[in-house]
Design a protein around this motif. Structure first.
Motif, PDB file in Angstrom:
ATOM      1  N   PRO A  11      39.500  44.817  28.862  1.00 18.39           N
ATOM      2  CA  PRO A  11      39.469  44.146  30.165  1.00 18.39           C
ATOM      3  C   PRO A  11      38.882  42.748  29.988  1.00 18.39           C
ATOM      4  O   PRO A  11      37.877  42.581  29.300  1.00 18.39           O
ATOM      5  CB  PRO A  11      38.530  45.034  30.995  1.00 18.39           C
ATOM      6  N   TYR A  12      39.523  41.729  30.618  1.00 19.28           N
ATOM      7  CA  TYR A  12      38.984  40.373  30.436  1.00 19.28           C
ATOM      8  C   TYR A  12      39.142  39.498  31.683  1.00 19.28           C
ATOM      9  O   TYR A  12      39.014  38.277  31.618  1.00 19.28           O
ATOM     10  CB  TYR A  12      39.619  39.678  29.228  1.00 19.28           C
ATOM     11  N   ILE A  13      39.411  40.102  32.830  1.00 19.40           N
ATOM     12  CA  ILE A  13      39.523  39.321  34.062  1.00 19.40           C
ATOM     13  C   ILE A  13      38.144  39.195  34.714  1.00 19.40           C
ATOM     14  O   ILE A  13      37.426  40.188  34.858  1.00 19.40           O
ATOM     15  CB  ILE A  13      40.516  39.963  35.039  1.00 19.40           C
ATOM     16  N   ALA A  14      37.771  37.977  35.088  1.00 18.13           N
ATOM     17  CA  ALA A  14      36.494  37.732  35.763  1.00 18.13           C
ATOM     18  C   ALA A  14      36.571  38.209  37.210  1.00 18.13           C
ATOM     19  O   ALA A  14      37.613  38.092  37.862  1.00 18.13           O
ATOM     20  CB  ALA A  14      36.147  36.249  35.719  1.00 18.13           C
ATOM     21  N   LEU A  15      35.471  38.738  37.703  1.00 18.09           N
ATOM     22  CA  LEU A  15      35.441  39.220  39.086  1.00 18.09           C
ATOM     23  C   LEU A  15      35.776  38.115  40.078  1.00 18.09           C
ATOM     24  O   LEU A  15      36.378  38.373  41.128  1.00 18.09           O
ATOM     25  CB  LEU A  15      34.068  39.814  39.393  1.00 18.09           C
ATOM     26  N   VAL A  16      35.417  36.883  39.740  1.00 18.30           N
ATOM     27  CA  VAL A  16      35.694  35.763  40.655  1.00 18.30           C
ATOM     28  C   VAL A  16      37.190  35.444  40.732  1.00 18.30           C
ATOM     29  O   VAL A  16      37.614  34.696  41.619  1.00 18.30           O
ATOM     30  CB  VAL A  16      34.919  34.498  40.239  1.00 18.30           C
ATOM     31  N   GLU A  17      37.979  35.988  39.807  1.00 16.30           N
ATOM     32  CA  GLU A  17      39.422  35.747  39.809  1.00 16.30           C
ATOM     33  C   GLU A  17      40.196  36.799  40.594  1.00 16.30           C
ATOM     34  O   GLU A  17      41.420  36.762  40.664  1.00 16.30           O
ATOM     35  CB  GLU A  17      39.939  35.699  38.371  1.00 16.30           C
ATOM     36  N   LYS A  18      39.477  37.727  41.201  1.00 17.33           N
ATOM     37  CA  LYS A  18      40.126  38.831  41.908  1.00 17.33           C
ATOM     38  C   LYS A  18      41.108  38.338  42.965  1.00 17.33           C
ATOM     39  O   LYS A  18      42.207  38.879  43.122  1.00 17.33           O
ATOM     40  CB  LYS A  18      39.057  39.710  42.561  1.00 17.33           C
ATOM     41  N   ASP A  19      40.723  37.292  43.692  1.00 22.65           N
ATOM     42  CA  ASP A  19      41.535  36.831  44.817  1.00 22.65           C
ATOM     43  C   ASP A  19      42.844  36.161  44.403  1.00 22.65           C
ATOM     44  O   ASP A  19      43.724  35.965  45.249  1.00 22.65           O
ATOM     45  CB  ASP A  19      40.728  35.864  45.692  1.00 22.65           C
ATOM     46  N   ILE A  20      42.969  35.793  43.123  1.00 23.58           N
ATOM     47  CA  ILE A  20      44.208  35.130  42.699  1.00 23.58           C
ATOM     48  C   ILE A  20      45.202  36.106  42.065  1.00 23.58           C
ATOM     49  O   ILE A  20      46.305  35.718  41.692  1.00 23.58           O
ATOM     50  CB  ILE A  20      43.915  33.979  41.712  1.00 23.58           C
ATOM     51  N   LEU A  21      44.821  37.361  41.963  1.00 20.75           N
ATOM     52  CA  LEU A  21      45.718  38.364  41.398  1.00 20.75           C
ATOM     53  C   LEU A  21      46.802  38.752  42.402  1.00 20.75           C
ATOM     54  O   LEU A  21      46.592  38.703  43.613  1.00 20.75           O
ATOM     55  CB  LEU A  21      44.931  39.610  40.987  1.00 20.75           C
ATOM     56  N   THR A  22      47.954  39.150  41.893  1.00 21.14           N
ATOM     57  CA  THR A  22      49.032  39.597  42.773  1.00 21.14           C
ATOM     58  C   THR A  22      48.664  40.951  43.388  1.00 21.14           C
ATOM     59  O   THR A  22      47.864  41.704  42.820  1.00 21.14           O
ATOM     60  CB  THR A  22      50.342  39.755  41.994  1.00 21.14           C
ATOM     61  N   PRO A  23      49.261  41.279  44.536  1.00 16.13           N
ATOM     62  CA  PRO A  23      49.003  42.600  45.129  1.00 16.13           C
ATOM     63  C   PRO A  23      49.366  43.741  44.186  1.00 16.13           C
ATOM     64  O   PRO A  23      48.710  44.787  44.187  1.00 16.13           O
ATOM     65  CB  PRO A  23      49.900  42.601  46.376  1.00 16.13           C
ATOM     66  N   GLU A  24      50.413  43.531  43.366  1.00 17.43           N
ATOM     67  CA  GLU A  24      50.824  44.565  42.419  1.00 17.43           C
ATOM     68  C   GLU A  24      49.689  44.926  41.474  1.00 17.43           C
ATOM     69  O   GLU A  24      49.469  46.103  41.157  1.00 17.43           O
ATOM     70  CB  GLU A  24      52.039  44.093  41.607  1.00 17.43           C
ATOM     71  N   VAL A  25      48.981  43.925  40.998  1.00 19.07           N
ATOM     72  CA  VAL A  25      47.879  44.156  40.063  1.00 19.07           C
ATOM     73  C   VAL A  25      46.637  44.652  40.795  1.00 19.07           C
ATOM     74  O   VAL A  25      46.052  45.678  40.438  1.00 19.07           O
ATOM     75  CB  VAL A  25      47.549  42.863  39.278  1.00 19.07           C
ATOM     76  N   LEU A  26      46.229  43.931  41.812  1.00 17.46           N
ATOM     77  CA  LEU A  26      44.960  44.213  42.478  1.00 17.46           C
ATOM     78  C   LEU A  26      44.944  45.554  43.196  1.00 17.46           C
ATOM     79  O   LEU A  26      43.940  46.270  43.165  1.00 17.46           O
ATOM     80  CB  LEU A  26      44.636  43.093  43.468  1.00 17.46           C
ATOM     81  N   ARG A  27      46.047  45.925  43.812  1.00 16.16           N
ATOM     82  CA  ARG A  27      46.063  47.142  44.622  1.00 16.16           C
ATOM     83  C   ARG A  27      46.439  48.392  43.849  1.00 16.16           C
ATOM     84  O   ARG A  27      46.118  49.506  44.277  1.00 16.16           O
ATOM     85  CB  ARG A  27      47.028  46.973  45.790  1.00 16.16           C
ATOM     86  N   PHE A  28      47.097  48.225  42.696  1.00 11.39           N
ATOM     87  CA  PHE A  28      47.653  49.400  42.040  1.00 11.39           C
ATOM     88  C   PHE A  28      47.141  49.663  40.625  1.00 11.39           C
ATOM     89  O   PHE A  28      47.061  50.822  40.213  1.00 11.39           O
ATOM     90  CB  PHE A  28      49.183  49.309  42.021  1.00 11.39           C
ATOM     91  N   GLU A  29      46.820  48.642  39.856  1.00  9.16           N
ATOM     92  CA  GLU A  29      46.415  48.888  38.468  1.00  9.16           C
ATOM     93  C   GLU A  29      44.934  49.255  38.404  1.00  9.16           C
ATOM     94  O   GLU A  29      44.136  48.824  39.247  1.00  9.16           O
ATOM     95  CB  GLU A  29      46.736  47.674  37.600  1.00  9.16           C
TER      96      GLU A  29
END
Length: 282
Positions: free
Chosen positions: A189-207
């Protein structure tokens, strides 16, 4: 009554997806229709005027509904192609990405003959199974903290006939290990928590969140791997690790600070960004 054919339902689904902001509307429509009809995308083009019966239309509409809610196509169909092979996937694992194929390519070239390698974070098993499939002379150990992910990896290992050369275990990074390997492969895992809002719904809601995020900067797990990996790599062996778009400088600083690792090379993805580091155990 309108006659629904392969051609007309694909046209309707494409427009429907476009209105809902789906990035690849035509491709997604084709993949989902092929899944609903239990055929290939080529089969669709070979029989575009074939009428669909009500049962087929109902199956397709159900898939369209899930995709319109931004569920990834791979989770809907239950499979994803990676390195020329199909792998079963579920919401318990990350969907394999094209950039992770770099890990496979580097391992194929660098892993010593007849040696044993380790993968940290097996997920669906796509990376480690692809390596084993291309390198029948080597064996592997792979760990993950998710039991459902390990079950899926075991299934994929059976499908691709590498079960006899792959040992899976539940563990957090190096916790249950007591020996060294010729190579360690990692896509942490290497995504910063502050980058959460720029993720697509596909990634943020499902993965799975635990496979995506790694603290405020996204470097938490990467740093642990860099600092601990020398204890588990044979002299002359390699750490092959994927990282995020903006993390090269931090990765370089961390590896340089570990006296027993030397950066061998950086590998770019198709967009020209450095995404994988190869470091050698001195």
């Amino acid at each position: 009554m309108q006659k629904w054919t392969v051609r007309t339902v694909l046209s309707w689904a494409r427009l429907y997806f476009e209105k809902r902001g789906i990035d690849t509307p035509r491709l997604d429509a084709e993949v989902l229709l092929a899944h609903a009809l239990d055929c290939t995308r080529i089969d669709l083009y070979l029989d575009m005027d074939r009428p669909l019966v009500q049962e087929e239309l109902s199956r397709f509409r159900a898939l369209i509904r899930r995709r319109s809610e931004r569920e990834p196509v791979a989770y809907i169909t239950g499979e994803k192609e990676f390195f020329g092979k199909k792998f079963a996937v579920s919401r318990h694992v990350l969907i394999p990405r094209p950039e992770s194929e770099i890990l496979v390519e580097q391992a194929i070239d660098l892993v010593p003959m007849s040696s044993e390698i380790l993968e940290i974070g097996a997920g669906s098993g796509a990376v480690i199974i692809s390596i084993l499939d291309e390198r029948p002379d080597i064996k592997a150990v792979a760990c993950d903290i998710s039991i459902p992910a390990l079950s899926l990896a075991a299934h994929n290992a059976r499908v691709h006939n590498v079960t006899g050369r792959l040992r899976l275990f539940a563990g957090d990074l190096f916790g249950a290990l007591s020996r060294k390997f010729s190579t360690i492969v990692a896509n942490p895992p290497y995504i910063a928590l502050v980058e959460k809002d720029i993720l697509t719904p596909e990634v943020l809601r499902f993965e799975p969140k635990e496979a995506l995020f790694a603290g405020k900067t996204g470097m938490d797990i990467i740093l642990k791997i860099i600092h601990k990996s020398p204890d588990y790599i044979l002299q002359g062996g390699y750490l092959i690790m994927e990282f995020g778009y903006s993390q090269k400088d931090n990765v370089e600083k961390a590896i340089t600070g570990v006296g027993s690792l030397l950066i061998n090379k950086w590998v770019k993805d198709l967009s020209g960004k450095e995404r994988v580091v190869v470091a050698q155990r001195m």
